[in-house]
Enzyme design. Sequence first.
Site, mmCIF file in Angstrom:
data_model
loop_
_atom_site.group_PDB
_atom_site.id
_atom_site.type_symbol
_atom_site.label_atom_id
_atom_site.label_comp_id
_atom_site.label_asym_id
_atom_site.label_seq_id
_atom_site.Cartn_x
_atom_site.Cartn_y
_atom_site.Cartn_z
ATOM 1 N N GLU A 131 22.602 106.245 6.815
ATOM 2 C CA GLU A 131 23.103 106.560 5.464
ATOM 3 C C GLU A 131 23.978 105.411 4.979
ATOM 4 O OE1 GLU A 131 24.996 110.401 5.604
ATOM 5 O OE2 GLU A 131 23.125 111.370 6.244
ATOM 6 N N ALA A 134 26.999 105.653 7.126
ATOM 7 C CA ALA A 134 26.899 105.891 8.569
ATOM 8 C C ALA A 134 25.622 105.305 9.137
ATOM 9 C CB ALA A 134 26.937 107.394 8.848
ATOM 10 N N GLY A 135 25.780 104.273 9.976
ATOM 11 C CA GLY A 135 24.628 103.659 10.632
ATOM 12 C C GLY A 135 24.779 103.749 12.136
ATOM 13 N N GLU A 245 12.697 103.662 21.116
ATOM 14 C CA GLU A 245 12.890 102.737 19.997
ATOM 15 C C GLU A 245 13.419 101.390 20.511
ATOM 16 O OE1 GLU A 245 14.786 104.497 16.606
ATOM 17 O OE2 GLU A 245 15.452 102.576 15.815
ATOM 18 N N GLN A 282 13.286 64.060 26.548
ATOM 19 C CA GLN A 282 13.681 65.027 27.583
ATOM 20 C C GLN A 282 14.542 66.172 27.036
ATOM 21 O OE1 GLN A 282 16.360 63.976 30.876
ATOM 22 N NE2 GLN A 282 14.600 64.331 32.203
ATOM 23 N N GLN A 339 14.652 74.158 14.286
ATOM 24 C CA GLN A 339 15.277 72.828 14.351
ATOM 25 C C GLN A 339 14.248 71.748 14.709
ATOM 26 O OE1 GLN A 339 18.380 72.230 13.537
ATOM 27 N NE2 GLN A 339 18.563 70.084 14.188
ATOM 28 N N LEU A 340 13.300 72.093 15.592
ATOM 29 C CA LEU A 340 12.306 71.104 16.038
ATOM 30 C C LEU A 340 11.340 70.699 14.924
ATOM 31 C CD1 LEU A 340 11.412 72.337 19.633
ATOM 32 C CD2 LEU A 340 13.069 70.631 18.914
ATOM 33 N N GLU A 370 26.370 95.014 19.294
ATOM 34 C CA GLU A 370 27.690 95.532 19.696
ATOM 35 C C GLU A 370 27.546 96.947 20.283
ATOM 36 O OE1 GLU A 370 27.074 94.074 16.700
ATOM 37 O OE2 GLU A 370 28.000 92.168 17.260
HETATM 38 C C1 LIG Z 1 15.344 96.184 7.062
HETATM 39 C C2 LIG Z 1 15.994 97.364 7.728
HETATM 40 C C3 LIG Z 1 15.193 98.416 8.168
HETATM 41 C C4 LIG Z 1 15.781 99.557 8.730
HETATM 42 N N1 LIG Z 1 14.998 100.640 9.019
HETATM 43 C C5 LIG Z 1 15.600 101.830 9.313
HETATM 44 C C6 LIG Z 1 14.822 103.050 9.368
HETATM 45 O O1 LIG Z 1 13.588 103.038 9.233
HETATM 46 N N2 LIG Z 1 15.479 104.204 9.569
HETATM 47 C C7 LIG Z 1 16.832 104.275 9.748
HETATM 48 O O2 LIG Z 1 17.368 105.358 9.931
HETATM 49 N N3 LIG Z 1 17.585 103.136 9.707
HETATM 50 C C8 LIG Z 1 17.010 101.928 9.480
HETATM 51 N N4 LIG Z 1 17.767 100.779 9.393
HETATM 52 C C9 LIG Z 1 19.209 100.877 9.582
HETATM 53 C C10 LIG Z 1 19.719 100.188 10.840
HETATM 54 O O3 LIG Z 1 19.324 100.882 11.990
HETATM 55 C C11 LIG Z 1 21.241 100.081 10.680
HETATM 56 O O4 LIG Z 1 21.484 99.072 9.696
HETATM 57 C C12 LIG Z 1 21.960 99.763 11.957
HETATM 58 O O5 LIG Z 1 21.892 100.853 12.846
HETATM 59 C C13 LIG Z 1 23.430 99.411 11.725
HETATM 60 O O6 LIG Z 1 24.084 100.361 10.931
HETATM 61 P P1 LIG Z 1 24.902 99.911 9.627
HETATM 62 O O7 LIG Z 1 24.052 98.990 8.843
HETATM 63 O O8 LIG Z 1 25.422 101.116 8.963
HETATM 64 O O9 LIG Z 1 26.097 99.054 10.207
HETATM 65 P P2 LIG Z 1 27.520 99.633 10.715
HETATM 66 O O10 LIG Z 1 27.296 100.743 11.661
HETATM 67 O O11 LIG Z 1 28.404 99.874 9.556
HETATM 68 O O12 LIG Z 1 28.072 98.371 11.517
HETATM 69 C C14 LIG Z 1 28.648 97.238 10.878
HETATM 70 C C15 LIG Z 1 29.126 96.276 11.964
HETATM 71 O O13 LIG Z 1 30.114 96.944 12.777
HETATM 72 C C16 LIG Z 1 29.730 96.836 14.133
HETATM 73 N N5 LIG Z 1 30.169 98.005 14.897
HETATM 74 C C17 LIG Z 1 29.899 99.309 14.639
HETATM 75 N N6 LIG Z 1 30.420 100.082 15.601
HETATM 76 C C18 LIG Z 1 31.050 99.257 16.482
HETATM 77 C C19 LIG Z 1 31.773 99.439 17.701
HETATM 78 N N7 LIG Z 1 31.957 100.665 18.219
HETATM 79 N N8 LIG Z 1 32.248 98.346 18.334
HETATM 80 C C20 LIG Z 1 32.074 97.111 17.832
HETATM 81 N N9 LIG Z 1 31.389 96.864 16.683
HETATM 82 C C21 LIG Z 1 30.876 97.927 16.034
HETATM 83 C C22 LIG Z 1 28.218 96.760 14.100
HETATM 84 O O14 LIG Z 1 27.712 96.221 15.312
HETATM 85 C C23 LIG Z 1 28.009 95.849 12.898
HETATM 86 O O15 LIG Z 1 28.162 94.523 13.289
HETATM 87 C C24 LIG Z 1 17.190 99.609 8.906
HETATM 88 C C25 LIG Z 1 17.984 98.517 8.511
HETATM 89 C C26 LIG Z 1 17.406 97.426 7.906
HETATM 90 C C27 LIG Z 1 18.300 96.321 7.411
#
Ligand SMILES: Cc1cc2nc3c(=O)[nH]c(=O)nc-3n(C[C@H](O)[C@H](O)[C@H](O)COP(=O)(O)OP(=O)(O)OC[C@H]3O[C@@H](n4cnc5c(N)ncnc54)[C@H](O)[C@@H]3O)c2cc1C
Length: 381
Positions: A131, A134-135, A245, A282, A339-340, A370
Amino acid sequence: MSVDSIYFSPDVEAFRTRTRRFLRGHVTPHLQEWESQRRIPRDIWRLFAEEGLLGLHYPRAYGGRELSFFHSVAYLEELGRLGNGGFRGAMSVHSYMATTYLQMAGDHCQKLKYLKPAVQGEMIAALAITEPQAGSDVSGIRCAARTQGDRYVIRGSKAFVTNGLNADFLVAAVRTGDGEGPGGISLFVVDARAPGVTRTPVEKLGWHCSDTASVEFDDVVVEADQLLGRKNAGFLLIMKAFQLERIAAALLAIGETDCALELARTYANERRVFGSAITGHQVVRHRLAELMSHTEAARQLAYHAAWLHSQGKLAMSQCAMAKLRATELAVEAAGQCLQLFGGHGYLAEAPIAQLFRDTRLVTIAGGTSEIMREIIAESEL
Ligand SMILES: Cc1cc2nc3c(=O)[nH]c(=O)nc-3n(C[C@H](O)[C@H](O)[C@H](O)COP(=O)(O)OP(=O)(O)OC[C@H]3O[C@@H](n4cnc5c(N)ncnc54)[C@H](O)[C@@H]3O)c2cc1C
C-alpha cells in the site's frame, strides 16, 4: 556455463533447452516493441499456457503439469536470461506469486474458477499486498473490509501492483479484524473489473513493458466465497508464500546476471582498445572472472534454497540469503558490465542499459535487502 549438476536430471535439462528456444523465438523479438508500448499483449499468456509454462508446478486437476520443482527453477533462470525485468516480472508474478495463494489456501471451487483459467492463460493474475503507506511492514496495511450480511465491502488503496492493468483478478491482502498488526489480515480474490475498482498506471525507471498500477477499492463488494483460507489468517499465508517469491526472485536475478555477463563477454572479446580486445587487459579479465565466480556461488545458494523448498521445508533464512545474495549481485554486475561498454552502454536502447535500469528494482521488490538482512539476523543471531 554448463556443468553437471546434482539438481538437474536429463529430463529437466531437455526442458531447459526447449524453453530457452521457445523464449528466444517468441519473446525476444518483441521485447523492444512491448517496452515502448508499456504493455505485454494478453496473447502471450495464452501462448505460454500452450507451451505448458504457466502451470509447471500446479496439479493436473487445475491444468498444471505437476513437474519437479527444478523444472520451475530452470524456467525462472531462463526467464531472467531474457534480460528484461518487466517481462519476467509479469510472468513470474502470475505463476509464482499471485496464484500461489490459490494453490495454498483456495478450495476446489476457487481453484476451478481462478487457478485453472490462470494456468490455461485465460485469466491474468496480480498480487496486491503493498500500500502507499505500507510495504516492508505488511502488518501495517490499512485497506479494510467491513461485513454486509454474507458479503464483504472493501475500501482502501494498493500500490505497485504488477499486471495491475492486464489482470482479471487480484489476490488482495485486506484488514478484516479490529485494530492493527498482523492478526486481522485476510486474503480475497477480487475481480479486477468489479464496480469500485480503479486501476491507474504508474511510470517507472525501468520494467517498462510490465504494467504496474495503483489500485483503489472504493466500496468493492466481494462474496464470502472470495475469501481465501480462514478469515484473519492471511498474514501467515503471506509469510509462507514469500519463501517461494524469494526463491523465484533469486533465480530470476541470477538469470539476469548471466545475461549481463554474456553481453559483456561478447562485447569485451570483440571490441579492441590499445591494440587488443578489452578482455586482453588483465584488470577486465579478472573483473569478469570475479563476477562469474560470485554468480556461481549465488546460483548454488539459490539451488539449495530451492531444494529445501522442494522438500517441503520452510527455510526462511536460506530463502532470504539466496534473495539477498543474488539480487545484490545482479545490481553490481549490471553496473560493472555496463562500464565495459563505455559510452555505448549508456545508450537508451542498449540491452545492457535496459538491464541496468531493470535490475535496480531487484533489491527492493519482493522484500528489500534490509528486510532480508533482518530475517537472517532474526533466525541466525
Ligand atoms: C515495479 C514494482 C513492482 C512491484 N510489484 C508488486 C506487486 O505485484 N505486488 C505487491 O504487493 N507489491 C509490489 N511491489 C512493492 C514492493 O514489494 C515494495 O516496494 C517493497 O516491498 C518495499 O516496500 P516500500 O516500497 O513500501 O518501501 P518501505 O517499506 O517504505 O521501505 C523504504 C526503505 O526503508 C527500508 N526499511 C524498511 N524497514 C526497515 C527495517 N526494519 N530496517 C532497515 N531498513 C528498513 C527499506 O529497506 C527501504 O530501503 C512492487 C514494487 C515495484 C517498484
